[in-house]
Write an enzyme that holds these catalytic residues in place. Structure first.
Site, short mmCIF file in Angstrom:
data_model
loop_
_atom_site.label_atom_id
_atom_site.label_comp_id
_atom_site.label_asym_id
_atom_site.label_seq_id
_atom_site.Cartn_x
_atom_site.Cartn_y
_atom_site.Cartn_z
N TYR A 1 -25.42 -5.74 18.84
CA TYR A 1 -25.05 -4.33 18.70
C TYR A 1 -23.87 -4.02 19.61
O TYR A 1 -23.92 -4.35 20.79
CB TYR A 1 -26.24 -3.42 19.07
N GLU B 1 -21.75 -0.78 19.42
CA GLU B 1 -21.13 0.52 19.12
C GLU B 1 -20.06 0.83 20.15
O GLU B 1 -20.25 0.61 21.35
CB GLU B 1 -22.20 1.62 19.13
N ASP C 1 -2.31 2.46 0.86
CA ASP C 1 -3.55 1.71 0.67
C ASP C 1 -3.16 0.34 0.10
O ASP C 1 -2.92 0.20 -1.09
CB ASP C 1 -4.47 2.49 -0.28
N THR D 1 -7.98 -4.13 2.49
CA THR D 1 -9.21 -4.91 2.48
C THR D 1 -8.86 -6.32 2.92
O THR D 1 -7.73 -6.79 2.76
CB THR D 1 -9.87 -4.98 1.09
N LYS E 1 -9.43 -9.51 -0.56
CA LYS E 1 -8.71 -9.67 -1.82
C LYS E 1 -7.61 -10.71 -1.65
O LYS E 1 -7.93 -11.86 -1.35
CB LYS E 1 -8.23 -8.30 -2.31
N ARG F 1 -15.45 -10.11 3.32
CA ARG F 1 -15.51 -8.75 2.78
C ARG F 1 -15.34 -7.77 3.94
O ARG F 1 -15.99 -7.92 4.98
CB ARG F 1 -16.85 -8.49 2.09
C1 PLP Z 1 -10.55 -2.52 -3.61
C2 PLP Z 1 -9.89 -1.23 -3.27
C3 PLP Z 1 -10.46 -0.33 -2.35
C4 PLP Z 1 -11.88 -0.43 -1.86
O1 PLP Z 1 -12.30 -1.56 -1.28
P1 PLP Z 1 -13.88 -1.87 -1.14
O2 PLP Z 1 -13.92 -2.92 -0.09
O3 PLP Z 1 -14.35 -2.28 -2.49
O4 PLP Z 1 -14.54 -0.60 -0.70
C5 PLP Z 1 -9.72 0.78 -1.97
N1 PLP Z 1 -8.49 1.00 -2.47
C6 PLP Z 1 -7.93 0.18 -3.38
C7 PLP Z 1 -6.57 0.50 -3.89
C8 PLP Z 1 -8.61 -0.96 -3.81
O5 PLP Z 1 -8.06 -1.75 -4.73
#
Ligand code: PLP
Length: 445
Positions: free
Chosen positions: A63, A65, A216, A242, A245, A251
């Site tokens: 933990y 935090e 994003d 993220t 990807k 993840r």
């Molecule tokens: C995949 C994605 C997210 C969210 O990611 P998660 O890990 O699935 O919550 C946010 N914005 C865009 C543009 C994405 O392609």
């Protein structure tokens, strides 16, 4: 129960799964599925054994935090070093002044940015969901669409010119909407857009109306790290991405920003939205950031794009229409209607699944069908590029897709394609020799 010594890297995690044969069997089955079918979902990848090992480590027990040097629990000396290392590597990789590596997912990273920069009810300008925007860009089904007032921009209409095929972000519309709606925040980024997103015009429009700018980068993060797409860091006020990807890590997600926003962003993540951070995931993020900083990763990112181009050209030859006329990233969005007016995205995805080709149906701009049915497919190259496939394999896969969808009612065709897919995958095992695989499913190697 196997001893720690039985695990070659001293990772006492899944070797112990022999105590749970049901879960162990499921992990083996999933590894088998990933290794014997084609993984063409644009948001997926094969993380390295090192990433898997860190994610399955003893850090899951702790933990912590708070943030390094300011924790609410004792015993965080090592954890602080882990998180500091992840932050420093993220900052170095993208050239950022500040990194928060705690968001559990891309959705929570975006929510944290909104919470840090906006009051409930504020106006945000983001991409239309049916044209590639993400649920967290204001879908009524997402809390983001209930807490803030989202206004959406889209893409230009398709043209008949191959030199400028259209279906690219309509910056005139972004500009006009920004002037009319005076958003507090403008969001760039998409889940289903096959073109490069240039952060500069967004910055200019945001400045002209005094809005903040969030980029994003969930999808292109690996392409940005590998220097094949422009880096929005230093141009956008905040960048979220993220880690699972194109970046090929565990993840999770991270947020990058300048020093002036660091405190607000950190407070929004913890205690604003999350409790204890997932330090095992953060260690795995650190591993992925180091991998992405190697010259071999830039080569990987370039091959992902090269493969997507070869794939797009071959799919066009099969009779599919490429949305926006092609790709300059890791994905291809195809319109199925010119290939077969009756064929829906849903039916295509299901037929391909039976042939061992894994992808997802997707809306295309102004899709006449519902998001559950759709007229398109989204296909991505990040995972199979990691497995070592190149343009030649992309052309083979495009032909297999054409054959499957032309004869989708014919069981013998589906079976024959399934066999060819299995053979192709056997030549490009994502985790090396089959004998090495048992280790991976159980996380000991
Ligand atoms: C995949 C994605 C997210 C969210 O990611 P998660 O890990 O699935 O919550 C946010 N914005 C865009 C543009 C994405 O392609």
């Amino acid at each position: 129960m196997p001893s720690r010594a039985a695990s070659p890297e001293g990772v006492p995690s899944q070797g112990w799964l022999e105590s749970d044969p049901e879960v162990a069997r499921l992990l083996d089955e999933e590894l088998e599925r990933q290794s014997t079918t084609l993984q063409l979902i644009a948001s997926e990848n094969f993380a390295s054994p090192a990433v898997l090992a860190a994610a399955g480590s003893v850090l899951t027990n702790k933990y912590s935090e708070g943030y390094p040097g300011r924790r609410y629990y004792g015993g965080n000396r090592v954890i602080d070093e882990v998180e500091d290392l992840a932050r420093a590597r993220a900052m170095a990789l993208f050239g950022a002044e500040h990194a928060n590596v705690q968001p559990h997912a891309g959705a929570s990273a975006n929510l944290a940015v909104y919470a840090a920069l906006l009051e409930p009810g504020d106006t945000v300008l983001a991409m239309r969901l049916d044209q590639g925007g993400h649920l967290t860009h204001g879908s009524p089904a997402s809390i983001t669409g209930r807490l803030w007032r989202f206004v959406a921009y889209g893409v230009t209409p398709p043209t008949s010119s191959s030199a400028s095929p259209g279906e690219v972000i309509d910056f005139d519309q972004v500009d006009a909407l920004a002037r009319a709606e005076r958003p507090k925040l403008i969001v760039a980024g998409s889940t289903a857009y096959s073109r490069q997103i240039d952060p500069k015009p967004f910055r200019e429009i945001a400045d002209s109306v005094g809005a903040k700018f969030l980029f994003d980068a969930a999808h292109p993060a690996g392409l940005i790290a590998g220097s094949v797409h422009p880096n929005p860091v230093g141009i956008a006020d905040v960048v979220t991405f993220t880690t699972h990807k194109t970046l090929r890590g565990p993840r999770g997600a991270a947020i990058l920003c300048g020093r002036e926003l660091a405190k607000d962003i950190d407070r929004a993540v913890f205690p604003g939205l999350q409790g204890g951070p997932l330090e095992h995931a953060i260690a795995a993020k650190a591993v992925a950031f180091r991998e992405a900083a190697q010259p071999a990763f830039a080569d990987y990112a370039a091959r992902v794009v090269e493969n997507a181009r070869a794939f797009a050209n071959a799919l066009a030859e099969e009779g599919f229409r490429l949305v926006s006329g092609g790709t300059d990233n890791h994905m291809v969005l195809i319109d199925l209607r010119p290939f077969d007016a009756e064929l829906t995205g849903k039916a295509a995805q299901e037929a391909l699944d039976r042939a061992g080709i894994t992808c997802n149906r997707n809306t295309i701009p102004d899709d006449p069908r519902s998001p559950f049915v759709t007229s398109g497919l989204r296909l991505g190259t990040p995972a199979e590029t990691t497995a070592g496939m190149g343009p030649e394999q992309m052309r083979t896969i495009a032909a297999l897709i054409g054959r499957t969808l032309r004869r989708r009612e014919d069981e013998a065709t589906l079976r024959a394609v399934r066999g060819e897919v299995r053979e192709l995958c056997a030549a490009f095992p994502p985790y090396g020799r089959p004998g090495a695989r048992a280790h991976l499913a159980r996380g000991t190697g």
